[in-house]
Design an enzyme around this catalytic site. Structure first.
Site, short mmCIF file in Angstrom:
data_model
loop_
_atom_site.label_atom_id
_atom_site.label_comp_id
_atom_site.label_asym_id
_atom_site.label_seq_id
_atom_site.Cartn_x
_atom_site.Cartn_y
_atom_site.Cartn_z
CE LYS A 281 -3.80 -2.35 2.41
NZ LYS A 281 -3.17 -3.65 2.73
CG PHE A 282 4.30 1.47 -2.61
CD1 PHE A 282 5.03 0.98 -1.54
CD2 PHE A 282 4.53 0.92 -3.87
CE1 PHE A 282 5.96 -0.03 -1.70
CE2 PHE A 282 5.46 -0.09 -4.05
CZ PHE A 282 6.18 -0.56 -2.96
NE ARG B 68 -12.90 -13.00 8.36
CZ ARG B 68 -11.78 -12.60 7.75
NH1 ARG B 68 -11.50 -13.01 6.53
NH2 ARG B 68 -10.93 -11.79 8.37
N GLY C 29 -7.04 -14.58 3.88
CA GLY C 29 -5.95 -14.87 4.81
C GLY C 29 -6.37 -15.89 5.84
NE ARG C 30 -7.43 -12.32 9.90
CZ ARG C 30 -7.88 -11.16 10.37
NH1 ARG C 30 -7.80 -10.89 11.66
NH2 ARG C 30 -8.41 -10.27 9.57
CB THR D 123 8.98 8.58 -2.38
OG1 THR D 123 9.77 9.72 -2.09
CG2 THR D 123 9.38 7.43 -1.50
O1 C5P Z 1 -7.16 -12.66 7.27
P1 C5P Z 1 -7.97 -11.89 6.26
O2 C5P Z 1 -8.69 -12.77 5.25
O3 C5P Z 1 -8.88 -10.86 6.90
O4 C5P Z 1 -6.85 -11.09 5.42
C1 C5P Z 1 -7.15 -10.11 4.49
C2 C5P Z 1 -5.88 -9.61 3.88
O5 C5P Z 1 -6.23 -8.62 2.93
C3 C5P Z 1 -4.90 -8.96 4.85
O6 C5P Z 1 -3.60 -9.33 4.42
C4 C5P Z 1 -5.10 -7.47 4.67
O7 C5P Z 1 -3.91 -6.76 4.83
C5 C5P Z 1 -5.55 -7.40 3.22
N1 C5P Z 1 -6.35 -6.25 2.84
C6 C5P Z 1 -7.57 -5.96 3.40
N2 C5P Z 1 -8.27 -4.84 3.00
C7 C5P Z 1 -7.78 -4.06 2.05
C8 C5P Z 1 -6.54 -4.36 1.46
C9 C5P Z 1 -5.85 -5.48 1.88
O8 C5P Z 1 -8.04 -6.72 4.26
N3 C5P Z 1 -8.48 -3.02 1.61
#
Ligand code: C5P
Length: 236
Positions: free
Chosen positions: A67-68, A179, A211-212, A74
């Site tokens: 997320k620059f 989810r 992710g989780r 830069t």
């Molecule tokens: O564990 P979970 O499924 O919630 O992970 C979601 C991932 O998506 C995390 O790595 C989080 O940094 C990323 N993310 C997010 N929302 C955004 C951009 C990225 O949840 N707008």
């Protein structure tokens, strides 16, 4: 986005762990089903490009989610550095000059503009002094990002439908906040704007970031297979 995305690239598995060893163990479990992985701040802070390079060498696609956000020059130079690593997607955010600078340096890299974090709700916007709705802000930022030459956006599945209808097929929509199941909210969850993988795709997302629900599951492959079934029925 006219090309058909293979099923094994629809889910981008977020490798939110501390070390490359833990990340590689997750990839080895999932790679027969998933070939797209996300490296974000947690893993990158611990080991820089180690996991990114390993994934690219192994033939997998990588989303680098740092997320620059900085002054345009830069951000431009940071995007250039990523361009040499074989990464497929990178995330940026900011105003017009920042996005323009990033676009000017992207090469083959696809740039995704973060719209509004999926952990944000309306109260969070108020607390930051912002008026209006999350949905309107997401749409406004996505439209601007596309006009400035970004390839796509990161947005929740709740906004994907309006983005797809209003901004067309060219926009790449990548959706975190996924989810599983009907009762998708767990009391400790930081994500707010959540949907299932199937609904995200049905609403127009091209990829989901998970992710989780995968990395902390007792059986990650079973979770992936269930999500892929939903994705196939949403997007045959
Ligand atoms: O564990 P979970 O499924 O919630 O992970 C979601 C991932 O998506 C995390 O790595 C989080 O940094 C990323 N993310 C997010 N929302 C955004 C951009 C990225 O949840 N707008």
């Amino acid at each position: 986005m006219s090309e058909k995305i293979p099923l094994q690239e629809r889910i981008i598995v977020a490798l939110d762990v501390n070390s490359p060893e833990e990340a590689k163990a997750i990839v080895k479990k999932c790679e027969s089903r998933c070939t797209f992985y996300k490296v974000g701040l947690q893993l990158f802070m611990g080991s820089w490009f180690e996991t990114v390079d390993w994934l690219v060498d192994r033939g997998h696609k990588v989303m680098l989610d740092l997320k620059f956000f900085d002054i345009p020059e830069t951000v431009k130079l940071a995007v250039q550095q990523v361009g040499d690593r074989g990464v497929s997607f990178a995330t940026i955010h900011g105003n017009d000059p920042i996005i323009r600078a990033a676009v000017s340096a992207r090469g083959d890299l696809r740039l995704l503009a973060v719209t509004v974090l999926t952990s944000f709700g309306e109260e969070d916007m108020r607390a930051m002094g912002m008026t209006g709705s999350v949905a309107d802000l997401v749409y406004f930022r996505a439209k601007r990002a596309l006009e400035l030459g970004c390839d796509g956006v990161v947005s929740s599945g709740l906004e994907a439908e309006k983005l797809r209808q209003g901004l067309g097929e060219k926009l790449l929509i990548v959706t975190p906040g996924i989810r599983p199941g009907a009762n998708i909210m767990d009391g400790d969850d930081d994500q707010q704007r959540i949907v299932t993988a199937g609904l995200a795709l049905k609403n127009g997302a091209n990829h989901v970031v998970v992710g989780r629900p995968i990395t902390r599951a007792a059986d990650p492959v079973a979770v992936i297979e269930e999500m892929q079934r939903e994705i196939l029925s949403a997007c045959p």
